[in-house]
Enzyme design. Structure first.
Site, PDB file in Angstrom:
ATOM      1  N   GLY A   1       0.775  -1.329  -0.067  1.00 58.37           N
ATOM      2  CA  GLY A   1       0.096   0.012   0.000  1.00 58.37           C
ATOM      3  C   GLY A   1       0.682   1.173   0.089  1.00 58.37           C
ATOM      4  O   GLY A   1       2.018   1.333  -0.660  1.00 58.37           O
ATOM      5  N   SER A   2       0.435   2.284   0.545  1.00 53.32           N
ATOM      6  CA  SER A   2       0.973   3.483   0.538  1.00 53.32           C
ATOM      7  C   SER A   2       1.909   3.848   1.762  1.00 53.32           C
ATOM      8  O   SER A   2       2.022   2.905   2.630  1.00 53.32           O
ATOM      9  CB  SER A   2       0.022   4.610   0.856  1.00 53.32           C
ATOM     10  OG  SER A   2      -0.733   4.689   1.968  1.00 53.32           O
TER      11      SER A   2
ATOM     12  N   GLY B   1       2.270   2.059   5.364  1.00 50.83           N
ATOM     13  CA  GLY B   1       3.229   1.427   5.756  1.00 50.83           C
ATOM     14  C   GLY B   1       3.463   2.050   7.250  1.00 50.83           C
ATOM     15  O   GLY B   1       3.928   1.091   8.241  1.00 50.83           O
TER      16      GLY B   1
ATOM     17  N   GLU C   1       5.542  -3.550   0.811  1.00 45.97           N
ATOM     18  CA  GLU C   1       5.823  -2.875  -0.393  1.00 45.97           C
ATOM     19  C   GLU C   1       4.946  -1.601  -0.828  1.00 45.97           C
ATOM     20  O   GLU C   1       3.589  -1.632  -0.769  1.00 45.97           O
ATOM     21  CB  GLU C   1       5.550  -3.883  -1.675  1.00 45.97           C
ATOM     22  CG  GLU C   1       5.939  -3.357  -2.860  1.00 45.97           C
ATOM     23  CD  GLU C   1       5.017  -3.227  -4.054  1.00 45.97           C
ATOM     24  OE1 GLU C   1       4.449  -2.185  -4.533  1.00 45.97           O
ATOM     25  OE2 GLU C   1       4.555  -4.614  -4.302  1.00 45.97           O
TER      26      GLU C   1
ATOM     27  N   CYS D   1       2.465  -0.258  -9.031  1.00 53.23           N
ATOM     28  CA  CYS D   1       3.760   0.062  -7.909  1.00 53.23           C
ATOM     29  C   CYS D   1       4.746   0.007  -8.909  1.00 53.23           C
ATOM     30  O   CYS D   1       5.871   1.107  -8.639  1.00 53.23           O
ATOM     31  CB  CYS D   1       3.774  -0.702  -6.782  1.00 53.23           C
ATOM     32  SG  CYS D   1       2.292  -0.933  -5.979  1.00 53.23           S
TER      33      CYS D   1
END
Length: 463
Positions: A209-210, A214, A231, A265
């Protein structure tokens, strides 16, 4: 009355899925069941686990057409491309299942007289996986299948945009005869997802995610000593050297930038072209992008669907507008795309030149159908610009010179270096990032290391 999630389809703004959200009681039950199931599963031979998971993959792939249609309606990828995700799911799952015996088998450091010494890899216990919407199966499978193969139980919390993906996983595992409780999913609010991750019964968290997401994960697990794999996205660069095969690069770099409406991503978000090929590349790239067909993803003629939601399109429109205000030149006329409309997820693709790193579009993650192209005069200049980012997920070098690609790649601050390709995960290679792209890795033999813990056996056999 319980809260519920509502998936608003970017196709037409309708409510496509509605599900009740689980709460504290459901979290508690799921974790108790998972721990009990995992205690048995860890004793099951690896060959038996392989057999069950291969059946699950087959059951999943058998419903490819239905699943592809759901992907289109949930997050907007063109139906003409959605089936490719199921192919990628199978490739990754098959590979991780196949290598499990070697990856988690005992390691013998060598003979020593009078001793039996080896390192055994044990499962962690319960793995919580928090998966995103943009590639809802490819991101989730990276953790789900190897976690189960390693002997763990899995609790999956999928994005509210793609809740049916969690249910499809469960359906496939049930069809394969996976013991109950080993795989469960929970539709959760953000607050309850943090409670899940912070629970003492969760032994590892895999999050995609963002960057803010994180940080939230780190805070959620801060009260216990467990690892996390994260990630968190990228601003991935492509560098076209003077010896590039232009036609190959145009086709593949542009696809790497605009596939899935740029919502990848590891998609290409910035391009650096050597001055000797800059003009030719720009002309050919703009021509190719102008031919994209923006429209409803359920139309088989569409090859560029909507972004996931109107707010995401608005964000990218803002980046483009700011860049143009600051001197960038837009090469694509949005009026040529009838579906392009302010306030909707439908956004025309855009190629920008006369850009620099002071512009948001060249520094912030766009996650949309836009790319900026800068002219460079040397490898040195390209390397400096490629590294000038808070992210470091992938970078691609387009050249006929493998030695040059290796030399440049050694100096890039990134998790993956591509040559003459982009936006693809080879399951035999570690998927990892540096800087704000995250930490840890999935896929490959190394991906099993974070899902297991080493236990050393040091046995004196002669006294």
């Amino acid at each position: 009355m319980s809260e519920s999630l509502r998936t608003i389809s970017p196709v037409d703004g309708s409510v496509y899925v509605e599900r009740p959200l689980a709460g504290a009681a459901e979290i508690n039950k799921a974790l108790d069941v998972a721990r009990a199931a995992q205690a048995e599963w860890r004793t099951v031979p690896v060959a038996t686990r392989q057999e069950i998971l291969r059946k699950a993959v087959a059951a999943f792939v058998a419903k490819k057409d239905e699943i592809a249609a759901e992907i289109s309606w949930q997050m907007g990828r063109p139906i003409s491309q959605a089936g490719g995700e199921i192919n990628g799911f199978k490739e990754r799952a098959d590979y991780m299942i196949d290598i499990a015996p070697e990856a988690i088998g005992d390691y013998n450091p060598g003979e020593k007289a009078g001793f039996n010494r080896f390192i055994r890899r044990e499962p962690l216990g319960v793995v919580a996986i928090i998966a995103p919407w943009n590639f809802p199966y490819l991101t989730a499978v990276n953790g789900v299948v190897p976690a189960l193969m390693a002997g763990n139980a899995v609790v999956l919390k999928h994005s509210h945009q793609t809740p049916l993906c969690a249910e499809r996983f469960a359906e496939a595992f049930e069809a394969a005869g996976l013991p109950k409780g080993l795989f469960q999913y929970l539709h959760l609010s953000h607050a309850d997802a943090e409670k899940l991750m912070g629970d003492i019964r969760v032994d590892f968290v895999n999050f995609t995610g963002s960057v803010p997401g994180g940080h939230a994960v780190q805070q959620a697990v801060g009260g216990k000593f467990i690892a996390t794999g994260m990630e968190l996205g990228g601003k991935d660069p492509a560098y076209l050297r003077s010896d590039v095969n232009i036609d190959h690069a145009v086709e593949n770099v542009i696809d790497g930038a605009f596939f899935n409406s740029g919502q990848s991503c590891c998609g290409i978000e910035r391009i650096y072209a050597h001055e000797s090929v800059f003009d030719t590349f720009v002309e050919k790239a703009a021509d190719l992008v102008s031919q994209y067909r923006l429209g409803s993803p359920v139309d088989t003629e569409t090859n560029l669907g909507p972004m996931v939601r109107a707010s995401s399109a608005t964000f990218v429109r803002g980046q483009i507008a700011d860049a143009i205000r600051d001197g960038a030149k837009a090469l694509i006329d949005p009026s040529k795309f009838a579906a392009n409309k302010e306030g909707t997820p439908y956004l025309a693709p855009q190629v920008l030149i006369n850009v620099d790193h002071s512009m948001r579009v060249m520094s912030e993650e766009s996650f949309g159908p836009v790319v900026g192209i800068m002219k460079v005069t040397s490898d040195e200049e390209a390397i400096a610009l490629m590294n000038d980012s808070e992210f470091g997920l992938t970078a691609s070098i387009w050249t006929a010179d493998e030695d040059a690609a290796l030399s440049i790649g050694d100096r890039l601050q990134t998790g993956t270096v591509f040559m003459n390709r982009a936006d693809y995960l080879d399951p035999a290679l570690a998927w990892t990032g540096v800087k704000n792209s995250g930490r840890g890795c999935t896929l490959s033999k190394l991906g099993y290391e974070s899902l297991t813990r080493p236990k050393s056996f040091h046995l004196r056999t002669k006294i």
